[in-house]
Write an enzyme that holds these catalytic residues in place. Structure first.
Site, PDB file in Angstrom:
ATOM      1  N   GLY A  56      55.613 -14.358 -51.821  1.00 49.90           N
ATOM      2  CA  GLY A  56      55.175 -14.290 -50.431  1.00 49.90           C
ATOM      3  C   GLY A  56      56.244 -14.831 -49.512  1.00 49.90           C
ATOM      4  O   GLY A  56      57.159 -15.539 -49.949  1.00 49.90           O
ATOM      5  N   CYS A  83      57.828 -16.571 -57.777  1.00 51.25           N
ATOM      6  CA  CYS A  83      58.482 -16.972 -56.532  1.00 51.25           C
ATOM      7  C   CYS A  83      57.589 -17.947 -55.742  1.00 51.25           C
ATOM      8  O   CYS A  83      57.433 -19.088 -56.148  1.00 51.25           O
ATOM      9  CB  CYS A  83      58.866 -15.733 -55.725  1.00 51.25           C
ATOM     10  SG  CYS A  83      60.160 -16.035 -54.499  1.00 51.25           S
ATOM     11  N   GLU A 172      58.960  -8.004 -61.450  1.00 50.44           N
ATOM     12  CA  GLU A 172      58.364  -6.680 -61.205  1.00 50.44           C
ATOM     13  C   GLU A 172      59.336  -5.666 -60.631  1.00 50.44           C
ATOM     14  O   GLU A 172      59.073  -4.460 -60.667  1.00 50.44           O
ATOM     15  CB  GLU A 172      57.146  -6.817 -60.276  1.00 50.44           C
ATOM     16  CG  GLU A 172      57.464  -7.198 -58.839  1.00 50.44           C
ATOM     17  CD  GLU A 172      57.560  -8.703 -58.580  1.00 50.44           C
ATOM     18  OE1 GLU A 172      57.373  -9.116 -57.424  1.00 50.44           O
ATOM     19  OE2 GLU A 172      57.843  -9.453 -59.550  1.00 50.44           O
ATOM     20  N   LYS A 369      53.212   6.963 -55.746  1.00 52.39           N
ATOM     21  CA  LYS A 369      53.304   8.423 -55.789  1.00 52.39           C
ATOM     22  C   LYS A 369      53.296   8.965 -57.217  1.00 52.39           C
ATOM     23  O   LYS A 369      52.604   9.945 -57.512  1.00 52.39           O
ATOM     24  CB  LYS A 369      54.560   8.876 -55.054  1.00 52.39           C
ATOM     25  CG  LYS A 369      54.756  10.384 -55.002  1.00 52.39           C
ATOM     26  CD  LYS A 369      53.774  11.067 -54.073  1.00 52.39           C
ATOM     27  CE  LYS A 369      54.131  10.784 -52.628  1.00 52.39           C
ATOM     28  NZ  LYS A 369      53.281  11.547 -51.689  1.00 52.39           N
TER      29      LYS A 369
END
Length: 513
Positions: A56, A83, A172, A369
């Site tokens: 964040g 993080c 990620e 997508k």
């Protein structure tokens, strides 16, 4: 519904939060995002086998820094902090976080102090992606550092007894070379999740959710013919059948031949209830004189809703509007489930008016997508739809830079059709994420035959991406670029120059506006 193991992601506002959920789903384990301040009883009831704290933008010492209920550490469920999530864990469990002397952003080499458990199988010096201003100074009791970088002595920490882990970097993102292995170790090795989740599971889950939300009512769906709205329409039709009314709005901002293609595909082949609205004059009148891209998006979004509400009244008692909104649209537009920063609005997210009479159904809202394409294949949609390149909700309005007019849109539409045709002829359409033309609001001097010209410039944009979050310009062969340039200049009246955009995302966005 089939049973499957689940991982819960608490969102603290990172632009990458959905990537965490996605990477976990790639391991065929279901993952869901909830706000960081979700009540502890709801977190417990979710029944997750593991919990992830996202990153964040906040500092743990800011006045309104997002904080989680400390009771979460008593649930007996493995926890992974990323993080900001790491700094929060350290802060709440009695350690100390300080403002780093030097902000660490970008690639760093990870040095192993204990290459087991969370870090099992990682290579020494593996590249990780850092993005932080605060860092851990003192570890809480029972924690130990299991990896470090040159600038972060506590890059990875672990309390093996309580199965609480934290990373200073982002596993990620694609820039972290072995991030997937770290997540795999957490999900399968530490949380002991089995891999039973698949896209057919999502379809089953989504159909049930749509039926519950629609609750016997009728739904209108914004159908554009792109993969997102097409998959949303077929998914909703699977859930509620003829209670779905698809509305296709010809707003004058579409690609060449789009209207005929949509009618042929969905009315004739899929037999959906399809209403075609001719609204070109209405939209262009509203957009007359508007050059600011955010104003364009807001006007288009507002006008779309007005059209839908008018058409819904003609149908009867319709309560819901369905859209093919995807997660990259959401996180660039608004704070979806956490305090993330706004980059730009999209007509089907940030462009919606504050007050409207239709309630939203967005079954693809948490997907990327490529995941939507996979769902489309599962639903039996043809490749021509499933693998269409993305097209923005505001259409050509944000590719026609500056003021809109029928003539400028005609130029852009013709140039764009040539770009797509030649990219397909070169066998590159499925390889490239997105390719299109942009009409610039400037004219340049040229020579055609023996005459001086003073006409518009077309910029060609082609990018490669996995999920639209980051992108790099496509290395289209010079021969193909030459053919495209030659055809546009010779076939599109009003253009005498073609340029190629070689900007990556970031710092640029894929679209120009």
């Amino acid at each position: 519904m089939a049973e499957y193991d689940k991982i819960l992601v608490l969102d603290f506002g990172s632009q990458y939060t959905q990537l965490i959920a996605r990477r976990i789903r790639e391991r065929r384990v279901y993952s869901e995002i909830v706000p960081y301040n979700t009540p502890i009883n709801k977190i417990k009831d979710f029944g997750a086998k593991g919990i992830v704290f996202s990153g964040g933008p906040a500092s743990i010492y800011e006045k309104d820094a997002p904080i989680v209920d400390k009771l979460i550490f008593e649930l007996g469920v493995p926890i992974l902090g990323i993080c900001y999530g790491m700094q929060l864990i350290v802060h709440l469990l009695g350690g100390e976080v300080e403002r780093a002397q030097r902000r660490e952003y970008g690639r760093a080499a990870l040095n192993m102090d204990n290459g087991t458990g969370l870090l099992a199988g990682l290579s020494e010096g593996s590249v990780v992606w850092m993005s932080h201003g605060d860092s851990v100074k003192t570890l809480p009791a029972w924690f130990q550092s299991i990896a470090h970088t040159s600038n972060s002595p506590h890059a990875v920490i672990a309390d093996e007894g309580r199965k609480i882990y934290a990373l200073q970097f982002h596993p990620e993102v694609a820039h972290t070379q072995e991030g997937s292995k770290i997540l795999d170790n957490f999900v399968h090795g530490i949380c002991k999740c089995s891999s039973k989740w698949q896209m057919s599971s999502f379809i089953e889950h989504a159909v049930e959710a749509i039926r519950r939300k629609a609750d016997g009512g009728d739904v209108v769906c914004a159908l554009s013919g792109g993969v997102d709205s097409s998959v949303a329409a077929i998914l909703i039709h699977k859930a509620i059948g003829p209670r779905l009314h698809c509305i296709f709005v010809d707003n004058g901002l579409l690609r060449k031949g789009e209207k005929a293609k949509v009618i042929d595909t969905f009315q004739r082949h899929f037999n959906l209830n399809l209403i075609v609205v001719d609204a070109e004059t209405r939209f262009l009148d509203k957009l007359s004189g508007i050059t600011d891209p955010e104003q364009k998006r807001k006007i288009i979004g507002g006008e779309f809703i007005a059209v839908f509400e008018e058409e819904a009244k003609k149908i009867g008692a319709v309560e819901y509007l369905a859209q093919g909104t995807l997660y990259p649209d959401v996180i660039e537009s608004v704070s979806f489930k956490g305090p993330s920063a706004t980059i730009k609005s999209h007509h089907n997210v940030g462009g919606l008016p504050d007050v409207m009479n239709l309630r939203l159904i967005e079954p693809l809202r948490e997907l990327f997508k490529d995941e939507v394409r996979e769902i489309g294949k599962e639903l039996g949609l043809p490749d021509e739809i499933c693998y269409r390149q993305p097209f923005p909700g505001p259409g050509l309005a944000i590719r026609c830079i500056g003021e809109l007019s029928s003539e400028r849109l005609r130029i852009l539409r013709d140039a764009d059709a040539i770009v797509i045709e030649e990219i397909k002829n070169a066998g590159l359409y499925r390889e490239i994420w997105q390719s299109f033309a942009v009409l610039l609001p400037l004219r340049t001097v040229g020579v055609m035959g023996d005459e001086r010209t003073y006409d518009y410039t077309i910029a060609m944009r082609a990018v490669n991406s996995v999920d639209g979050m980051t992108a790099d310009w496509a290395r289209v062969p010079y021969e193909t670029l030459s053919i495209i340039s030659n055809r546009i200049i010779n076939e599109v009246k009003g253009v005498n120059r073609v340029v190629y955009d070689i900007t990556s995302k970031p710092p640029g966005t894929i679209e120009w506006e």
